[in-house]
Design a protein around this motif. Structure first.
Motif, PDB file in Angstrom:
ATOM      1  N   ILE A 109       0.836  -1.205   0.000  1.00 29.65           N
ATOM      2  CA  ILE A 109       0.000   0.000   0.000  1.00 29.65           C
ATOM      3  C   ILE A 109       0.867   1.250   0.000  1.00 29.65           C
ATOM      4  O   ILE A 109       0.596   2.211  -0.724  1.00 29.65           O
ATOM      5  N   GLU A 110       1.948   1.238   0.781  1.00 28.94           N
ATOM      6  CA  GLU A 110       2.853   2.396   0.799  1.00 28.94           C
ATOM      7  C   GLU A 110       3.506   2.606  -0.562  1.00 28.94           C
ATOM      8  O   GLU A 110       3.631   3.736  -1.030  1.00 28.94           O
ATOM      9  N   ALA A 111       3.937   1.510  -1.188  1.00 32.54           N
ATOM     10  CA  ALA A 111       4.546   1.627  -2.518  1.00 32.54           C
ATOM     11  C   ALA A 111       3.529   2.164  -3.519  1.00 32.54           C
ATOM     12  O   ALA A 111       3.853   3.028  -4.341  1.00 32.54           O
ATOM     13  N   LEU A 112       2.308   1.687  -3.450  1.00 31.37           N
ATOM     14  CA  LEU A 112       1.248   2.186  -4.326  1.00 31.37           C
ATOM     15  C   LEU A 112       0.971   3.666  -4.081  1.00 31.37           C
ATOM     16  O   LEU A 112       0.646   4.403  -5.011  1.00 31.37           O
ATOM     17  N   ALA A 113       1.104   4.089  -2.837  1.00 32.72           N
ATOM     18  CA  ALA A 113       0.848   5.483  -2.471  1.00 32.72           C
ATOM     19  C   ALA A 113       2.016   6.399  -2.834  1.00 32.72           C
ATOM     20  O   ALA A 113       1.935   7.610  -2.653  1.00 32.72           O
ATOM     21  N   GLY A 114       3.119   5.818  -3.338  1.00 32.28           N
ATOM     22  CA  GLY A 114       4.226   6.637  -3.804  1.00 32.28           C
ATOM     23  C   GLY A 114       5.471   6.647  -2.948  1.00 32.28           C
ATOM     24  O   GLY A 114       6.398   7.408  -3.225  1.00 32.28           O
ATOM     25  N   ALA A 115       5.538   5.805  -1.906  1.00 32.00           N
ATOM     26  CA  ALA A 115       6.758   5.752  -1.088  1.00 32.00           C
ATOM     27  C   ALA A 115       7.935   5.336  -1.971  1.00 32.00           C
ATOM     28  O   ALA A 115       7.805   4.424  -2.785  1.00 32.00           O
ATOM     29  N   GLN A 116       9.064   6.013  -1.812  1.00 30.10           N
ATOM     30  CA  GLN A 116      10.221   5.742  -2.666  1.00 30.10           C
ATOM     31  C   GLN A 116      11.526   5.657  -1.877  1.00 30.10           C
ATOM     32  O   GLN A 116      12.424   6.473  -2.058  1.00 30.10           O
ATOM     33  N   PRO A 117      11.679   4.646  -1.039  1.00 30.88           N
ATOM     34  CA  PRO A 117      12.931   4.530  -0.291  1.00 30.88           C
ATOM     35  C   PRO A 117      14.152   4.277  -1.180  1.00 30.88           C
ATOM     36  O   PRO A 117      15.275   4.512  -0.752  1.00 30.88           O
ATOM     37  N   VAL A 118      13.934   3.824  -2.426  1.00 28.14           N
ATOM     38  CA  VAL A 118      15.059   3.615  -3.340  1.00 28.14           C
ATOM     39  C   VAL A 118      14.940   4.498  -4.586  1.00 28.14           C
ATOM     40  O   VAL A 118      15.542   4.216  -5.619  1.00 28.14           O
ATOM     41  N   GLY A 119      14.163   5.565  -4.460  1.00 31.34           N
ATOM     42  CA  GLY A 119      14.052   6.517  -5.569  1.00 31.34           C
ATOM     43  C   GLY A 119      13.526   5.858  -6.834  1.00 31.34           C
ATOM     44  O   GLY A 119      12.576   5.100  -6.791  1.00 31.34           O
ATOM     45  N   GLY A 120      14.184   6.134  -7.948  1.00 31.65           N
ATOM     46  CA  GLY A 120      13.728   5.625  -9.242  1.00 31.65           C
ATOM     47  C   GLY A 120      14.368   4.331  -9.688  1.00 31.65           C
ATOM     48  O   GLY A 120      14.274   3.973 -10.866  1.00 31.65           O
ATOM     49  N   LYS A 121      15.002   3.614  -8.784  1.00 27.83           N
ATOM     50  CA  LYS A 121      15.705   2.383  -9.167  1.00 27.83           C
ATOM     51  C   LYS A 121      14.729   1.344  -9.711  1.00 27.83           C
ATOM     52  O   LYS A 121      13.613   1.202  -9.246  1.00 27.83           O
ATOM     53  N   LEU A 122      15.197   0.588 -10.721  1.00 24.05           N
ATOM     54  CA  LEU A 122      14.349  -0.390 -11.400  1.00 24.05           C
ATOM     55  C   LEU A 122      14.714  -1.836 -11.092  1.00 24.05           C
ATOM     56  O   LEU A 122      13.985  -2.744 -11.501  1.00 24.05           O
ATOM     57  N   PHE A 123      15.836  -2.060 -10.411  1.00 24.68           N
ATOM     58  CA  PHE A 123      16.297  -3.428 -10.198  1.00 24.68           C
ATOM     59  C   PHE A 123      16.820  -3.627  -8.781  1.00 24.68           C
ATOM     60  O   PHE A 123      17.235  -2.677  -8.120  1.00 24.68           O
ATOM     61  N   PHE A 124      16.821  -4.862  -8.358  1.00 19.54           N
ATOM     62  CA  PHE A 124      17.450  -5.242  -7.097  1.00 19.54           C
ATOM     63  C   PHE A 124      17.889  -6.687  -7.220  1.00 19.54           C
ATOM     64  O   PHE A 124      17.424  -7.433  -8.066  1.00 19.54           O
ATOM     65  N   ARG A 125      18.818  -7.049  -6.367  1.00 14.56           N
ATOM     66  CA  ARG A 125      19.284  -8.436  -6.288  1.00 14.56           C
ATOM     67  C   ARG A 125      19.888  -8.652  -4.921  1.00 14.56           C
ATOM     68  O   ARG A 125      20.035  -7.716  -4.149  1.00 14.56           O
ATOM     69  N   ARG A 126      20.238  -9.871  -4.631  1.00 19.32           N
ATOM     70  CA  ARG A 126      20.941 -10.155  -3.382  1.00 19.32           C
ATOM     71  C   ARG A 126      22.205  -9.317  -3.345  1.00 19.32           C
ATOM     72  O   ARG A 126      22.860  -9.122  -4.367  1.00 19.32           O
ATOM     73  N   ASN A 127      22.539  -8.805  -2.191  1.00 23.00           N
ATOM     74  CA  ASN A 127      23.732  -7.981  -2.050  1.00 23.00           C
ATOM     75  C   ASN A 127      24.963  -8.871  -2.179  1.00 23.00           C
ATOM     76  O   ASN A 127      25.289  -9.636  -1.293  1.00 23.00           O
ATOM     77  N   ASN A 128      25.605  -8.757  -3.315  1.00 21.76           N
ATOM     78  CA  ASN A 128      26.794  -9.568  -3.584  1.00 21.76           C
ATOM     79  C   ASN A 128      27.979  -8.689  -3.966  1.00 21.76           C
ATOM     80  O   ASN A 128      28.830  -9.088  -4.743  1.00 21.76           O
ATOM     81  N   GLY A 129      27.991  -7.488  -3.443  1.00 24.83           N
ATOM     82  CA  GLY A 129      29.089  -6.577  -3.733  1.00 24.83           C
ATOM     83  C   GLY A 129      28.807  -5.621  -4.879  1.00 24.83           C
ATOM     84  O   GLY A 129      29.603  -4.725  -5.135  1.00 24.83           O
ATOM     85  N   ARG A 130      27.708  -5.804  -5.571  1.00 31.00           N
ATOM     86  CA  ARG A 130      27.353  -4.889  -6.662  1.00 31.00           C
ATOM     87  C   ARG A 130      27.122  -3.503  -6.072  1.00 31.00           C
ATOM     88  O   ARG A 130      26.604  -3.361  -4.978  1.00 31.00           O
ATOM     89  N   SER A 131      27.492  -2.473  -6.815  1.00 27.40           N
ATOM     90  CA  SER A 131      27.280  -1.126  -6.302  1.00 27.40           C
ATOM     91  C   SER A 131      25.802  -0.766  -6.392  1.00 27.40           C
ATOM     92  O   SER A 131      25.090  -1.232  -7.277  1.00 27.40           O
ATOM     93  N   GLY A 132      25.369   0.044  -5.472  1.00 27.21           N
ATOM     94  CA  GLY A 132      23.980   0.480  -5.430  1.00 27.21           C
ATOM     95  C   GLY A 132      23.580   0.765  -3.998  1.00 27.21           C
ATOM     96  O   GLY A 132      24.409   0.795  -3.090  1.00 27.21           O
ATOM     97  N   GLN A 133      22.308   0.959  -3.788  1.00 24.19           N
ATOM     98  CA  GLN A 133      21.778   1.247  -2.457  1.00 24.19           C
ATOM     99  C   GLN A 133      21.473  -0.064  -1.751  1.00 24.19           C
ATOM    100  O   GLN A 133      20.653  -0.846  -2.213  1.00 24.19           O
ATOM    101  N   VAL A 134      22.127  -0.295  -0.638  1.00 20.58           N
ATOM    102  CA  VAL A 134      21.950  -1.539   0.105  1.00 20.58           C
ATOM    103  C   VAL A 134      20.913  -1.343   1.204  1.00 20.58           C
ATOM    104  O   VAL A 134      20.987  -0.394   1.990  1.00 20.58           O
ATOM    105  N   ILE A 135      19.941  -2.234   1.221  1.00 18.11           N
ATOM    106  CA  ILE A 135      18.966  -2.314   2.311  1.00 18.11           C
ATOM    107  C   ILE A 135      18.875  -3.783   2.669  1.00 18.11           C
ATOM    108  O   ILE A 135      18.450  -4.607   1.854  1.00 18.11           O
ATOM    109  N   GLY A 136      19.305  -4.104   3.875  1.00 20.32           N
ATOM    110  CA  GLY A 136      19.297  -5.498   4.303  1.00 20.32           C
ATOM    111  C   GLY A 136      20.160  -6.359   3.410  1.00 20.32           C
ATOM    112  O   GLY A 136      21.318  -6.043   3.161  1.00 20.32           O
TER     113      GLY A 136
END
Length: 141
Positions: A109-136
């Protein structure tokens, strides 16, 4: 006593207005799409923090809004090769018994309402050292 009752009534009306606003924002999608969004969040981020759950929903909604991606939640989630829970069957199992918990639904519901904790990012994956915004355990890019 009258003041306390008035404050209580004002709080109740504010809560009702907030719920009505959320309902209006989510009314643009079907119950099935809300269930799908909550369950893909459950599959991808069920063990992550709440903000991690919202971030997954944020990415999906960014894709829906992107000119280079499909334009519905269903099309985004089921796009070929995009989400491992679709490929491995865990999304279908989650959907069959609606495993998404209240936090996953609230994150959807928050995402539908426009919450953007990662801004305009289009992808995510398991954190394996790739650069980007890490959450958990995920990196968003």
């Amino acid at each position: 006593e009258a003041q306390a009752k008035a404050a209580e009534e004002a709080a109740r009306l504010a809560a009702e207005a907030q719920q009505a606003a959320l309902a209006a924002q989510t009314a643009a999608i079907s119950t099935e799409e809300l269930k799908l969004l909550a369950n893909i969040i459950y599959c991808e981020a069920g063990s992550e923090s709440y903000i991690g759950k919202v971030a997954v929903g944020n990415v999906i909604m960014n894709r829906v809004k992107s000119a280079s991606q499909p334009n519905t939640i269903t099309e985004v989630v089921y796009a070929k090769g995009q989400f491992s829970p679709v490929r491995n069957g865990s999304l279908q199992r989650a959907l069959s018994s609606d495993k998404a918990d209240a936090a996953c639904y609230q994150a959807a519901i928050e995402a539908l309402a426009g919450a953007q904790p990662v801004g305009g990012k289009l992808f995510f994956r398991r954190n394996n050292g790739r650069s980007g915004q890490v959450i958990g355990h995920h990196v968003f890019y």
